[in-house]
Design a protein around this motif. Structure first.
Motif: not given
Length: 152
Positions: A16-20, A26-29
């Motif tokens: 959980p602490d490393r999830r973006d 970002k994927l939408l862009l």
């Protein structure tokens, strides 16, 4: 079904602490590039066919092996050899007992017979109307040893 299903093993869990937390935006862009990549992949698949990597083939095979109740019953309760024969009624009675205990769908004797025939066991019918299979028979059941009254 094997031809159509490919199991993709997801073997990594992001802590959980490393999830973006901004991944969706970002994927939408990048959506136009992602769509172009998907279309290019589809065209290549149509040109050369699907060639899944070994990890996907292995995961898919493992899944189908685990889901193959009839195959498990054959392995546990039957013997396969060219000289083997068995009555369909005996095979089905044993399958029904095994499947009910294993919590598997039993199905009809007709479906059971068709599934065994699809596995290349040959159907036969006797002159008096009995039906059976060649190439498969039930393993002999081992009985518990007789009680020894001297062994008290």
């Amino acid at each position: 079904m094997r031809r159509r299903l490919h199991l993709i093993p997801f073997t990594v869990t992001i802590p959980p602490d490393r999830r973006d937390k901004n991944l969706a935006s970002k994927l939408l862009l990048e959506r136009d590039g992602i769509l172009a990549w998907m279309v290019a992949g589809c065209l290549e698949w149509q040109r050369i066919g699907l060639q899944p990597p070994r990890c996907i083939v292995d995961a898919t095979d493992a899944y189908f092996d685990a889901e193959d109740a009839l195959g498990q019953w054959i392995e546990e309760r039957c013997e396969q050899r060219s000289s083997a024969t068995a009555l369909m009624s005996d095979l089905y009675a044993d399958w029904r007992d095994w499947a009910e205990r294993a919590g598997e769908f039993v199905g009809s004797v007709k479906r059971f017979s068709e599934n065994l025939n699809a596995r290349r066991f040959e159907k036969w019918r006797s002159a008096n109307g009995h039906r059976g299979l060649r190439g498969l028979c039930l393993q002999p059941r081992s009985l518990p040893p007789p009680y020894d009254y001297n062994d008290r």
